[in-house]
Design a protein around this motif. Structure first.
Motif, PDB file in Angstrom:
ATOM      1  N   ASN A 290      36.946  50.992  49.174  1.00 15.41           N
ATOM      2  CA  ASN A 290      36.223  49.878  48.558  1.00 15.41           C
ATOM      3  C   ASN A 290      35.371  50.306  47.367  1.00 15.41           C
ATOM      4  O   ASN A 290      34.424  49.609  46.976  1.00 15.41           O
ATOM      5  N   SER A 291      35.686  51.450  46.780  1.00 19.97           N
ATOM      6  CA  SER A 291      34.933  51.907  45.615  1.00 19.97           C
ATOM      7  C   SER A 291      35.169  50.981  44.427  1.00 19.97           C
ATOM      8  O   SER A 291      36.266  50.443  44.249  1.00 19.97           O
ATOM      9  N   TRP A 292      34.128  50.817  43.608  1.00 18.75           N
ATOM     10  CA  TRP A 292      34.277  50.033  42.386  1.00 18.75           C
ATOM     11  C   TRP A 292      33.265  50.524  41.338  1.00 18.75           C
ATOM     12  O   TRP A 292      32.298  51.214  41.656  1.00 18.75           O
ATOM     13  N   ALA A 293      33.537  50.168  40.110  1.00 17.76           N
ATOM     14  CA  ALA A 293      32.610  50.483  39.013  1.00 17.76           C
ATOM     15  C   ALA A 293      32.747  49.408  37.954  1.00 17.76           C
ATOM     16  O   ALA A 293      33.765  48.697  37.881  1.00 17.76           O
TER      17      ALA A 293
ATOM     18  N   PRO B 249      31.368  41.229  46.067  1.00 11.47           N
ATOM     19  CA  PRO B 249      31.134  39.784  46.214  1.00 11.47           C
ATOM     20  C   PRO B 249      29.731  39.356  45.807  1.00 11.47           C
ATOM     21  O   PRO B 249      29.520  38.199  45.434  1.00 11.47           O
ATOM     22  N   ASP B 250      28.792  40.290  45.843  1.00 13.80           N
ATOM     23  CA  ASP B 250      27.398  39.955  45.529  1.00 13.80           C
ATOM     24  C   ASP B 250      26.962  40.488  44.169  1.00 13.80           C
ATOM     25  O   ASP B 250      25.766  40.590  43.886  1.00 13.80           O
ATOM     26  N   GLY B 251      27.932  40.860  43.328  1.00  9.60           N
ATOM     27  CA  GLY B 251      27.570  41.368  42.008  1.00  9.60           C
ATOM     28  C   GLY B 251      27.236  42.845  42.031  1.00  9.60           C
ATOM     29  O   GLY B 251      27.614  43.579  42.946  1.00  9.60           O
ATOM     30  N   VAL B 252      26.496  43.294  41.028  1.00  6.21           N
ATOM     31  CA  VAL B 252      26.257  44.727  40.840  1.00  6.21           C
ATOM     32  C   VAL B 252      24.888  45.176  41.326  1.00  6.21           C
ATOM     33  O   VAL B 252      24.514  46.344  41.148  1.00  6.21           O
ATOM     34  N   GLY B 253      24.134  44.292  41.975  1.00  8.86           N
ATOM     35  CA  GLY B 253      22.738  44.569  42.285  1.00  8.86           C
ATOM     36  C   GLY B 253      22.459  45.868  43.013  1.00  8.86           C
ATOM     37  O   GLY B 253      21.528  46.599  42.660  1.00  8.86           O
TER      38      GLY B 253
ATOM     39  N   LEU C 230      51.334  45.380  42.452  1.00 12.28           N
ATOM     40  CA  LEU C 230      49.963  45.860  42.625  1.00 12.28           C
ATOM     41  C   LEU C 230      49.360  45.397  43.947  1.00 12.28           C
ATOM     42  O   LEU C 230      49.258  44.194  44.204  1.00 12.28           O
ATOM     43  N   PRO C 231      48.906  46.355  44.795  1.00  9.26           N
ATOM     44  CA  PRO C 231      48.277  45.990  46.066  1.00  9.26           C
ATOM     45  C   PRO C 231      46.772  45.779  45.887  1.00  9.26           C
ATOM     46  O   PRO C 231      45.946  46.552  46.378  1.00  9.26           O
ATOM     47  N   PHE C 232      46.388  44.736  45.165  1.00 10.59           N
ATOM     48  CA  PHE C 232      44.993  44.508  44.809  1.00 10.59           C
ATOM     49  C   PHE C 232      44.465  43.311  45.580  1.00 10.59           C
ATOM     50  O   PHE C 232      45.021  42.210  45.521  1.00 10.59           O
ATOM     51  N   ALA C 233      43.354  43.516  46.305  1.00 17.02           N
ATOM     52  CA  ALA C 233      42.822  42.471  47.173  1.00 17.02           C
ATOM     53  C   ALA C 233      41.986  41.442  46.428  1.00 17.02           C
ATOM     54  O   ALA C 233      41.602  40.422  47.010  1.00 17.02           O
ATOM     55  N   GLY C 234      41.694  41.683  45.148  1.00 17.92           N
ATOM     56  CA  GLY C 234      40.881  40.754  44.381  1.00 17.92           C
ATOM     57  C   GLY C 234      39.445  41.213  44.248  1.00 17.92           C
ATOM     58  O   GLY C 234      38.921  41.962  45.091  1.00 17.92           O
ATOM     59  N   HIS C 235      38.796  40.758  43.200  1.00 20.84           N
ATOM     60  CA  HIS C 235      37.442  41.226  42.873  1.00 20.84           C
ATOM     61  C   HIS C 235      36.447  41.027  44.012  1.00 20.84           C
ATOM     62  O   HIS C 235      35.641  41.919  44.307  1.00 20.84           O
ATOM     63  N   HIS C 236      36.514  39.888  44.669  1.00 19.69           N
ATOM     64  CA  HIS C 236      35.489  39.587  45.686  1.00 19.69           C
ATOM     65  C   HIS C 236      35.603  40.476  46.919  1.00 19.69           C
ATOM     66  O   HIS C 236      34.666  40.535  47.719  1.00 19.69           O
ATOM     67  N   ALA C 237      36.702  41.173  47.078  1.00 16.99           N
ATOM     68  CA  ALA C 237      36.814  42.128  48.184  1.00 16.99           C
ATOM     69  C   ALA C 237      35.991  43.379  47.907  1.00 16.99           C
ATOM     70  O   ALA C 237      35.732  44.169  48.827  1.00 16.99           O
ATOM     71  N   TYR C 238      35.562  43.559  46.661  1.00 18.74           N
ATOM     72  CA  TYR C 238      34.816  44.768  46.274  1.00 18.74           C
ATOM     73  C   TYR C 238      33.344  44.464  46.008  1.00 18.74           C
ATOM     74  O   TYR C 238      32.467  45.148  46.536  1.00 18.74           O
TER      75      TYR C 238
END
Length: 391
Positions: free
Chosen positions: A322-325, A261-265, A251-259
């Motif tokens: 850098n999309s996330w949900a 880092p400041d939460g969902v605000g 898996l080429p996953f950079a880790g949660h903080h790459a997406y």
């Protein structure tokens, strides 16, 4: 062959495998002649499927416990972190699969006298030993990327008088010098069927491999027949599974903080009536819904957090941008909060895939299939290869 031909420990496992139709009678002579215990290290880490935990078992300290696990239908970790660690808690990187999984895959492989087989992922060497006993050691070649694991497998195979050739290289390359093969079997999970495997399998030959998407760690065993003049291979999935991945396809996953880092605000907000059980399949390791979503939503990885205080977030990450949900499920709430950010609306894509799967009648793994080409294209399908989509 009868069970009296087996020693006491193996006869119990043999009865269990036969009773569950996890082994066919034609594999029983090899089952009896090539015991799994002869291919396991002195220190190993059996995996408890119910709790998801592993225990360290040292043969020198607990010979009875070691033998009981060796003769049980459980997966056993034999290496952590590519050999960098000797303690559980890291990433398992080599193992001995459950005997039931081993023999079901061998049944899918459908070998016959005179067949030549290429195995990808030697591991302990047990699977290669079973094939060598059935077909003759000169008819089996195995590939292992880890030089230490390969050397140990060679030693065990030689000790069992089944001196299979074990090549040390990336299994994605296959073995062009020994091709063509009648059968290729992979004991490592893949996210792309390497074109070399198709090239190196004769027309009408079979490729059996654990295949899945980066959406999750889940695999399903695919059974591909080489056709199209040798330029493609196609076939259905047989059953769910989970294997350690081919090193070159991890898996080429950079880790949660790459997406986030400041939460969902700052994300776009909405709600959904989809439940955690619908999305995650009642926490089933092999949920069909998870597999189906992975087939429909490309370049996406998801992770479900552990539920705490009645709340459970599930995150989705785009692997090409850098999309996330995030969906936050709370006990007793009729709808769940959704956050999305980036160029893609990942939750919208996941929700649409779930709806597609439900409208299709919630098809099982066996109704899905895969078509791959020597040019690297992969297309998934439901029921009919003519109605496929790129993945």
């Amino acid at each position: 062959m009868t069970f009296t031909d087996l020693d006491e420990g193996w006869s119990e496992l043999g009865r269990s495998l036969l009773g569950r139709k996890a082994i066919t009678s034609d594999w029983m002579p090899s089952f009896a002649a090539v015991p799994r215990s002869a291919f396991l290290p002195e220190v190993m880490w059996p995996h408890d499927m119910d709790t998801g935990t592993t225990a360290t078992v040292d043969r020198s300290e607990d010979a009875a416990g070691w033998s009981a696990y060796a003769d049980a239908d459980v997966p056993i970790v034999t290496q952590w972190d590519d050999g960098a660690s000797d303690e559980p808690g890291g990433v398992p990187t080599s193992s001995a699969s459950m005997p039931s999984v081993v023999f079901r895959m061998l049944a899918d492989l459908d070998v016959h006298e005179g067949h030549r087989v290429l195995e990808i992922g030697t591991g302990t060497g047990w699977n290669a030993g079973l094939l060598a006993h059935r077909l003759g050691h000169a008819s089996v070649v195995s590939i292992e990327i880890d030089p230490v694991v390969a050397a140990e497998a060679r030693m065990r195979l030689a000790r069992a008088e089944l001196p299979v050739v074990v090549l040390t290289r990336d299994g994605a390359e296959g073995d062009g010098q020994g091709a063509p093969y009648d059968r290729i079997i992979a004991t490592a999970g893949v996210r792309k069927i390497p074109p070399a495997w198709i090239d190196q399998t004769r027309l009408g030959g079979l490729i059996v491999a654990p295949w899945g998407t980066h959406y999750g760690n889940q695999d399903a065993i695919v059974r591909l027949e080489v056709g199209g003049g040798g330029a493609s291979a196609s076939g259905s999935f047989t059953r769910p599974a989970e294997f350690m991945k081919l090193r070159s396809q991890r898996l080429p996953f950079a880790g949660h903080h790459a997406y986030a880092p400041d939460g969902v605000g700052a994300a776009e907000r909405s709600t959904t009536p989809v439940t955690a059980d619908e999305l995650l399949g009642h926490d089933d390791q092999f949920a069909v819904s998870t597999f189906a979503v992975g087939l429909r939503v490309r370049d996406c990885h998801h992770r479900a957090a552990v539920k705490r205080d009645g709340a459970r977030p599930v995150w989705f990450y785009g692997l090409a941008d850098n999309s996330w949900a995030c969906v936050l499920f709370r006990d007793g709430q009729p709808e769940s909060q959704v956050w999305q950010a980036g160029p893609r609306k990942l939750w919208d894509e996941v929700n649409a895939a779930l709806e597609w799967w439900r409208e299709a009648g919630r098809p099982s793994h066996g109704r899905f299939g895969l078509t791959v080409t020597t040019e690297g294209a992969q297309r998934a399908w439901l029921d009919d290869p003519a109605d496929s989509w790129e993945i």
